[in-house]
Scaffold this motif. Structure first.
Motif, PDB file in Angstrom:
ATOM      1  N   VAL A 197       0.850  -1.182   0.000  1.00  0.00           N
ATOM      2  CA  VAL A 197       0.000   0.000   0.000  1.00  0.00           C
ATOM      3  C   VAL A 197       0.895   1.243   0.000  1.00  0.00           C
ATOM      4  O   VAL A 197       1.747   1.396   0.877  1.00  0.00           O
ATOM      5  N   ILE A 198       0.699   2.097  -0.992  1.00  0.00           N
ATOM      6  CA  ILE A 198       1.440   3.362  -1.022  1.00  0.00           C
ATOM      7  C   ILE A 198       0.529   4.444  -0.429  1.00  0.00           C
ATOM      8  O   ILE A 198      -0.572   4.685  -0.933  1.00  0.00           O
ATOM      9  N   ALA A 199       0.983   5.020   0.664  1.00  0.00           N
ATOM     10  CA  ALA A 199       0.178   6.065   1.339  1.00  0.00           C
ATOM     11  C   ALA A 199       1.107   7.196   1.741  1.00  0.00           C
ATOM     12  O   ALA A 199       1.175   7.584   2.904  1.00  0.00           O
ATOM     13  N   THR A 200       1.826   7.710   0.756  1.00  0.00           N
ATOM     14  CA  THR A 200       2.902   8.652   1.049  1.00  0.00           C
ATOM     15  C   THR A 200       2.445  10.107   1.130  1.00  0.00           C
ATOM     16  O   THR A 200       3.263  11.005   1.328  1.00  0.00           O
ATOM     17  N   GLY A 201       1.141  10.324   0.998  1.00  0.00           N
ATOM     18  CA  GLY A 201       0.638  11.687   1.197  1.00  0.00           C
ATOM     19  C   GLY A 201       1.148  12.652   0.147  1.00  0.00           C
ATOM     20  O   GLY A 201       1.296  12.313  -1.026  1.00  0.00           O
ATOM     21  N   SER A 202       1.408  13.885   0.561  1.00  0.00           N
ATOM     22  CA  SER A 202       1.929  14.835  -0.409  1.00  0.00           C
ATOM     23  C   SER A 202       3.054  15.641   0.198  1.00  0.00           C
ATOM     24  O   SER A 202       3.276  15.629   1.396  1.00  0.00           O
ATOM     25  N   ALA A 203       3.755  16.334  -0.677  1.00  0.00           N
ATOM     26  CA  ALA A 203       4.887  17.142  -0.242  1.00  0.00           C
ATOM     27  C   ALA A 203       4.542  18.594  -0.475  1.00  0.00           C
ATOM     28  O   ALA A 203       3.938  18.937  -1.484  1.00  0.00           O
ATOM     29  N   PRO A 204       4.915  19.457   0.458  1.00  0.00           N
ATOM     30  CA  PRO A 204       4.628  20.877   0.261  1.00  0.00           C
ATOM     31  C   PRO A 204       5.379  21.397  -0.955  1.00  0.00           C
ATOM     32  O   PRO A 204       6.496  20.956  -1.226  1.00  0.00           O
ATOM     33  N   PHE A 205       4.758  22.303  -1.652  1.00  0.00           N
ATOM     34  CA  PHE A 205       5.376  22.893  -2.826  1.00  0.00           C
ATOM     35  C   PHE A 205       6.295  24.037  -2.373  1.00  0.00           C
ATOM     36  O   PHE A 205       5.924  24.866  -1.549  1.00  0.00           O
ATOM     37  N   ILE A 206       7.503  24.034  -2.890  1.00  0.00           N
ATOM     38  CA  ILE A 206       8.444  25.106  -2.543  1.00  0.00           C
ATOM     39  C   ILE A 206       8.577  26.019  -3.753  1.00  0.00           C
ATOM     40  O   ILE A 206       8.930  25.551  -4.836  1.00  0.00           O
ATOM     41  N   ILE A 207       8.284  27.309  -3.586  1.00  0.00           N
ATOM     42  CA  ILE A 207       8.424  28.167  -4.760  1.00  0.00           C
ATOM     43  C   ILE A 207       9.903  28.412  -5.022  1.00  0.00           C
ATOM     44  O   ILE A 207      10.678  28.651  -4.115  1.00  0.00           O
ATOM     45  N   PRO A 208      10.280  28.309  -6.302  1.00  0.00           N
ATOM     46  CA  PRO A 208      11.702  28.354  -6.638  1.00  0.00           C
ATOM     47  C   PRO A 208      12.244  29.776  -6.639  1.00  0.00           C
ATOM     48  O   PRO A 208      12.507  30.344  -7.680  1.00  0.00           O
TER      49      PRO A 208
END
Ligand code: SRM
Ligand SMILES: Cc1cc2nc3c(=O)[nH]c(=O)nc-3n(C[C@H](O)[C@H](O)[C@H](O)COP(=O)(O)OP(=O)(O)OC[C@H]3O[C@@H](n4cnc5c(N)ncnc54)[C@H](O)[C@@H]3O)c2cc1C
Ligand code: SF4
Ligand code: FES
Lengths: 807, 111
Positions: free
Chosen positions: A102-113
């Motif tokens: 089961v892949i339940a890795t959620g999400s990663a915050p977006f970092i503005i470049p």
């Protein structure tokens, strides 16, 4: 025995495991988590941040629970690879085999470049580490900047502010939480947060994070700099799909799953924020819990299908009451029901499609949120109760929003009559003391006794005090969106300090969502005229000529008229005009009735280029068709003419340079003649100057269009400097008081020339008016061609399909 | 079968504004409302051919820049006392991009 491996111990997998064990799952579970801890309630990080809860209180599954269910916990251990062929996952502890994954890795915050994004002191808002970093940085007096005014950013801001930090929120869009709220609700939210000391900067684009060894400040594209000890980036999230991508599973924006939460590999499942189902991503927990139920069933071999449900949003900031659910966008065949109670800061909007309620946005009073949400989810017909729907379940009978509410909400000390400084309580006292007619109130208080633009407001105060026994003079409302007249709206904008279009619409009880083509340009003008330093001009609320800075013509082309100061030109300018006419194949070049040269028939896409050419030749315009200064017509005057008494040409040029770029209620034209022979036709202009031996006669309120009328003398002054001061002051008086689209002669007819004369005759008033005019000019006297021409692509078609259609 | 063509980024169109798409049979105006709905209609007012893309957008309506007829963007029908309608085309947004239905192009060039 089945070996189940779960990657990620988040909100979704925690719920899934509960369901699985409840259903009697008998296999072996290995649970990996990147964070060095097990499942906790991520939503509740916000109360932890604000100090209302501790971490211990938000843990959902403790060691005892994992032990009781035989879960092997691999916390703090990232899975780095999925080997599908050999059915193992790889982590720093070695390989772990699986039968089901089961892949339940959620999400990663977006970092503005942006530059500086790696500096110490920059964090995101996703986990306990981020929360602790913000808690540590939120000492009283510390400065924090949150980038992003969505749900997460605002919870971060409120939490840090609750701990005493000085917080600034920078938000790219025009209003907060634009995905959940419409502009009206966003405006109320902003007011509430500002009241708590949080500074909100909308339409702010981050350019860089500044600092050498640690963050020191945030720099915006518009040049604003906010000092910061901590910067929290909360601009959005991206599904965490790296593992699945490397394993060559089918990926869209997230890991693609079917209705049973299976990925493209039958042994691998996925759920939570990392998945994409039916082209949809998920960012709130409610649908994830449904996914958990479905996946548990799938793993148990039971049929189940995931169907996304509607979600509702609340902001977890104590004391802020907002609710949004369903689809509240304007769209085909939809209708709105809007309720506003400005006094209580309440806004409710229901969106109906056909017989059904499909969306709701509420602010300030969300008690009925659940009831509306139910109606949205059930899809039941609501047409039978439509009339009273917005009043919620408790409603019996038929109350109506009160048109007097905005005036009722004014505090006793609010100024009603600006000319004579009369406040609301003074009028109320006079009425209670027996002044029951407008004349009596005028006599006793002087309210509305001068320019008269506050008459409607005075009448409303009287109506509130007298009740039914009052009958007002009829003055039609501004448009069908409101009950207020233009004059009332102008005075209420000032009295209540309203500084944006959504603010006016909310606090004055607009009955439509986005206004109409009649009120929006008027409001845009009133706001920029009253708050030149605070208000940001709204191009989309302007008529085409002002939006494109060229006059639209019957065939959709434009006419371009460069400024020709005082009607004087040079051979170089004429050459530039001639060159431009050739270059852009201008079909007609015409000398206008206003002493300048008009290039007619220019294509929209050519506008930026023709402007650039004129700018290069030192010419400005952009206001040739504006509700603003048009032309200052001059005659040759004393420099050449044998009758000239003063330098009328020079004065005209000086006046044009003083006044250009100032937005006014309607167009303003001037004429300056060198002697009473009046070759510049000054005495039929909005403002005319006739030079005489002793100085200058300034007359106003002429007309030569649909009405023809001679000007009337305002005053005579001996010097050019005084001409400039009087005219700037008079234009400002007009700008501050007139109704949108009224030319000067119409406005003077309403307020009376004597009143105008009094204002200008008093040196202090005159100078204050002049100073306010100059303050506004400091902001608005800019050449829009220079700015807008920088992005020529915006003026061309956004796509060209002529080639494709020819296929 | 309908095929959607990627026209532009949603952010290429200003909120409460429009941009035009050029086709062989004249321009199509693609509108974006205050809350990011998109609509596509012919960029030609049935009254006297005004470019509707230059009108003021309010709610899901646009007011023609030439003589102020008001059109409902979803139905294309003139509001109030004015009579007339303008052709509408399917449009939608996905992932920050705007898509138009390809078949309208064929219909337009056939027309
Ligand atoms: C170009 C010019 C005619 C010419 O070829 O000479 C002109 C052209 C237009 N005038 Fe004018 N006016 C022009 C001088 C005048 C004058 C004479 C003057 O300025 O000395 C008047 C009478 C004085 C006055 O302003 O009242 C004049 C009174 C009007 C009016 C009636 C205004 C009124 O309040 O009564 C309108 C209609 C309106 O503004 O609503 C109007 C409106 C228009 C518009 C902008 C109509 C429109 O909305 O599209 C015309 C644009 C034509 C085009 O397609 O480019 N035009 N117009 C003149 C431009 C002068 C300049 O350099 O800026
Ligand atoms: C501060 C905050 C407030 C919120 N408030 C609300 C709210 O009020 N209402 C609402 O509905 N939603 C809210 N949310 C959103 C909600 O928390 C998420 O939708 C939910 O947590 C997503 O669950 P998930 O299981 O998909 O992912 P997560 O809960 O993020 O869990 C994923 C886990 O996987 C781990 N992981 C990732 N990659 C790996 C790897 N390679 N190996 C091992 N482990 C890995 C991560 O470390 C993480 O612990 C909020 C979110 C935050 C951050
Ligand atoms: S008088 Fe002015 S508005 Fe009328 S047609 Fe001539 S230019 Fe146009
Ligand atoms: S051309 Fe559109 S209203 Fe006249």
């Amino acid at each position: 025995m089945m070996r189940l491996v779960v990657i990620g111990a988040g909100m979704a997998s925690g719920r899934m495991l509960e369901q699985l064990f409840n259903a009697g799952f008998a296999g072996e579970v290995a649970l990996f988590n990147g964070e060095p801890r097990g499942n906790y309630n991520r939503l509740m990080l916000s109360p932890v941040l604000s100090g209302e809860k501790t971490y211990a209180e938000i843990v959902t599954h403790d060691d005892a629970w994992y032990a009781a269910h035989g879960v092997r916990c691999r916390f703090g251990e990232h899975v780095t690879k999925i080997d599908r062929e050999r059915k193992v996952v790889v982590s720093k502890g070695g390989e772990t085999p699986y039968d089901a994954l089961v892949i339940a890795t959620g999400s990663a915050p977006f970092i503005i470049p942006v530059a500086g994004k790696e500096l110490p002191g920059v964090c995101t808002y996703r986990d306990l580490e981020d929360t602790n970093a913000m808690i540590a940085a939120s000492r009283p007096g510390a400065k924090a900047v949150v980038i992003g005014g969505g749900l997460l950013g605002l919870e971060a801001a409120a939490g840090m502010a609750a701990r005493g930090a000085e917080v600034t929120v920078i938000h790219l869009m025009g209003h907060l939480m634009e995905r959940q709220l419409d502009p009206s609700a966003g405006y109320l939210l902003q007011k509430d947060l500002e009241r708590r000391g949080i500074r909100i900067h909308c339409k702010g684009a981050t350019k860089a994070i500044l600092g050498t060894t640690h963050v020191e400040a945030v720099l915006l594209e518009d040049g604003t700099v906010y000092p910061a000890d901590l910067v929290c980036m909360a601009v959005g999230i991206r599904p965490e799909v790296r593992l699945a991508t490397d394993a060559h599973l089918e990926i869209g924006r997230g890991v693609v799953v079917d209705d049973r939460m299976r990925t493209s590999d039958p042994a691998i499942h996925a759920l939570g924020e990392c998945v994409e189902h039916d082209k949809q991503l998920f960012g709130l927990v409610a649908p994830l819990y449904d996914q958990a139920k479905v996946l548990a069933a799938t793993l148990m071999g039971v049929e189940a299908a995931f169907r996304p449900v509607q979600t509702a949003t609340k902001l977890k900031v104590t004391g802020v009451d907002l609710f949004s659910a369903g689809d509240f966008a304007d769209a085909p065949g939809r209708e709105d029901i809007v309720f506003r109670d400005p006094g209580r800061g309440v806004y409710k909007r229901l969106v109906l499609e056909g017989e059904k309620l499909i969306g709701a946005v509420m602010y300030g009073d969300t008690a009925d949120g659940a009831w509306f949400f139910d109606k949205i989810k059930s899809g039941e017909e609501v047409s039978a109760i439509r009339d009273t729907l917005i009043f919620g379940p408790a409603f019996q009978g038929g109350a109506q929003a009160d048109p007097l509410a905005a005036v009722a909400a004014l505090p006793p000390e609010a100024e009603i009559c600006g000319c004579n400084g009369v406040c609301k309580s003074k009028i109320v006292t006079a009425v209670q003391g027996g002044a029951v007619t407008l004349d009596a109130v005028r006599l006793q208080t002087k309210a509305s006794a001068s320019c008269g633009t506050c008459t409607g407001l005075v009448e409303k105060v009287m109506a509130l005090t007298l009740g039914d026994s009052f009958t007002a003079n009829a003055n039609p409302p501004m448009c069908k969106c409101t009950d207020h007249t233009h004059e009332d709206v102008r005075r209420l904008i000032k009295a209540q300090g309203l500084k944006s279009i959504p603010a006016v619409m909310q606090d004055l009880g607009w009955t439509t969502v986005g206004g109409c083509a009649s009120c929006r340009p008027a409001l845009n003008y009133y706001l920029l005229s009253d708050w030149p330093l605070d208000y940001v001009d709204d191009r989309q609320s302007r008529f085409v000529n002002e939006r494109n800075h060229a006059n639209i013509q019957k065939d959709g082309t434009y006419s371009v008229v460069p400024r020709m100061w005082g009607g004087v030109t040079t051979s170089a300018e004429l050459r530039a005009i001639a060159d431009a006419a050739d270059r852009y194949a201008v079909p007609m070049i015409k000398v206008t009735g206003g002493q300048r040269i008009d290039l007619l028939g220019v294509k929209k896409a050519d506008l930026p280029a023709i402007w650039a050419d004129f700018n290069a030749a030192g010419m400005v315009s952009g206001h040739a068709y504006a509700k603003g200064l048009r032309t200052v017509k001059t005659c040759v005057g004393s420099e050449f003419c044998r009758f000239g008494t003063q330098d009328s040409t020079g004065l005209g040029i000086r006046l044009e340079k003083l006044l250009w770029g100032s937005w006014t209620p309607a167009k303003v034209k001037l004429g300056v003649s060198g002697c009473p022979r009046n070759c510049a036709e000054a005495t039929c202009k909005d403002i005319g100057v006739v030079c005489v031996d002793s100085g200058y006669q300034i007359s106003v309120a002429g007309a030569a269009g649909m009405d023809v009328k001679e000007t009337e003398l305002l005053c005579s002054v001996p010097t050019e400097d005084e001409v400039a001061e009087v005219i700037a002051a008079f234009v400002q008086l007009y700008r501050e008081n007139a109704r949108y689209l009224h030319r000067i002669y119409k406005w003077v007819a309403k307020v009376g020339l004597d009143w105008c004369k009094d204002q200008i005759a008093d040196p202090a008033t005159r100078r204050a008016l002049r100073d306010r005019f100059m303050q506004s000019q400091a902001v608005y006297q800019t050449d829009p061609w220079a700015e807008l021409g920088m992005r020529p692509a915006d003026w061309a078609p956004v796509a060209d399909l002529t080639m494709r259609a020819a296929e | 079968m309908s095929m959607m063509i990627d026209i532009a980024a949603l952010d290429d169109i200003p909120r409460q504004g429009a941009r035009v798409v050029k086709t062989d049979a004249g321009c199509v105006a693609v509108f974006r409302t205050a809350d990011d709905q998109v609509f596509a209609i012919d960029d030609r007012c049935p009254h006297k051919g005004g470019p509707l893309s230059e009108g003021i957008v309010h709610g899901t309506s646009v007011t023609c820049p030439l003589h102020a007829w008001v059109f409902d963007l979803s139905t294309g029908i003139a509001q109030g006392a004015d009579e007339g309608a303008v052709q509408t085309y399917p449009a939608r947004t996905e992932g920050g991009r705007v898509f138009l239905d390809a078949s309208f192009l064929r219909r337009r060039s056939a027309a």
